[in-house]
Enzyme design. Structure first.
Site, PDB file in Angstrom:
ATOM      1  CG  ASP A  46      -1.998  -1.075   1.121  1.00 55.23           C
ATOM      2  OD1 ASP A  46      -2.447  -1.386   0.005  1.00 55.23           O
ATOM      3  OD2 ASP A  46      -2.361  -1.633   2.184  1.00 55.23           O
ATOM      4  CD  GLU A  47       4.910   2.090   2.761  1.00 54.84           C
ATOM      5  OE1 GLU A  47       6.028   2.381   2.302  1.00 54.84           O
ATOM      6  OE2 GLU A  47       4.723   1.767   3.953  1.00 54.84           O
TER       7      GLU A  47
END
Length: 289
Positions: free
Chosen positions: A229-230
């Site tokens: 999620d980055e």
């Protein structure tokens, strides 16, 4: 070259004369420039351009165009790509058991607002097959456990590659993809999540958000990378909420935002509006497409 819209995406170190050199090149080749969008990152000293061209009346082949442009690009240290708009991208949607993003994407696809071919839906649950049947899209049920994860991913990769999939959309596919899987499709996997991350990870984030009394909820669409999620953020949106919001209303509002954010991100990718630079996505707005 036949009449068609050609899109070049260019990134390079910023330097004098770039616009003149690039536009002169296309003028000399007989192209009509439809739009020319540019951005200079003065912090990193980088230049970005999205240029759309009408090829009508040109007498150059694709291979000759790319070879000639390479001769211009090499001394200027261009990182570039070109899309001729002559074929729709093949798309696969991966989903688990939440249906709102899947419904929305398939509806937009059938209405023609997403310029692609949705070739398949892949799920680790059999719960949403009826939606695939409704929209006449092949559905592949590939269950996964901790012990079978690598074998299941191999099945998924075989399906994607054998169907020449260009873009994978994780429409709430609730599995963590391996580094090997993600690196097989660099900048070709789009994920959606609620913007509570990382503050409200794990199960039932809307209940946790309610308990903390959040005042904004939203969603983020990004390219998947090894860092969970980055990855480079493509699109985000938020909506204010109040103390009167319950976990149920938060979840409903969040789902509506997710649908819009994911659809916008997918459309930007399909329209060749995105240049990835490091962990940032430069997203050019639509320019009269």
């Amino acid at each position: 070259m036949k009449s068609q819209i050609v899109t070049f995406l260019i990134k390079c170190p910023d330097q004098k004369g770039l616009v003149a050199k690039i536009t002169s090149f296309f003028y000399e080749k007989g192209f009509n420039i439809l739009s020319c969008q540019q951005y200079v990152n003065s912090i990193e000293d980088m230049y970005f351009m999205r240029i759309r061209l009408n090829a009508e009346g040109t007498n150059i082949s694709k291979s000759d165009l790319e070879e000639s442009f390479s001769n211009l690009a090499e001394p200027l240290d261009f990182d570039w790509s070109v899309n001729y708009g002559d074929k729709k991208q093949n798309v696969a949607i991966m989903v688990s058991h939440t249906s709102h993003n899947l419904y929305d994407l398939l509806e937009r696809y059938k209405e023609g607002s997403l310029n692609c071919n949705v070739k398949m839906i892949i799920s680790n649950h059999d719960k949403l097959r009826h939606i695939a049947d409704m929209f006449e899209v092949p559905y592949y049920y590939l269950p996964v456990t901790k012990e079978t994860k690598l074998a299941q991913e191999s099945q998924v990769v075989e399906l994607l590659d054998s169907n020449n999939i260009d873009l994978v959309i994780m429409a709430r596919y609730m599995q963590i993809l391996s580094s090997e899987f993600i690196n097989h499709y660099p900048e070709r996997i789009i994920n959606i999540h609620h913007s509570f991350l990382p503050a409200f990870q794990g199960a039932n984030p809307y209940k946790k958000a309610y308990e903390r009394g959040v005042k904004l909820i939203g969603a983020t669409a990004h390219y998947a990378t090894e860092d969970l999620d980055e990855g480079p953020i493509i699109e985000q949106d938020v909506k204010p909420v109040t103390h009167e919001s319950t976990p149920t209303t938060l979840k409903r509002i969040g789902a509506d935002i997710e649908k819009l954010v994911l659809a916008r991100a997918v459309k930007c990718h399909l329209n060749n509006q995105i240049i990835v630079s490091g962990n940032r996505a430069i997203v050019f707005p639509e320019a009269g497409e």
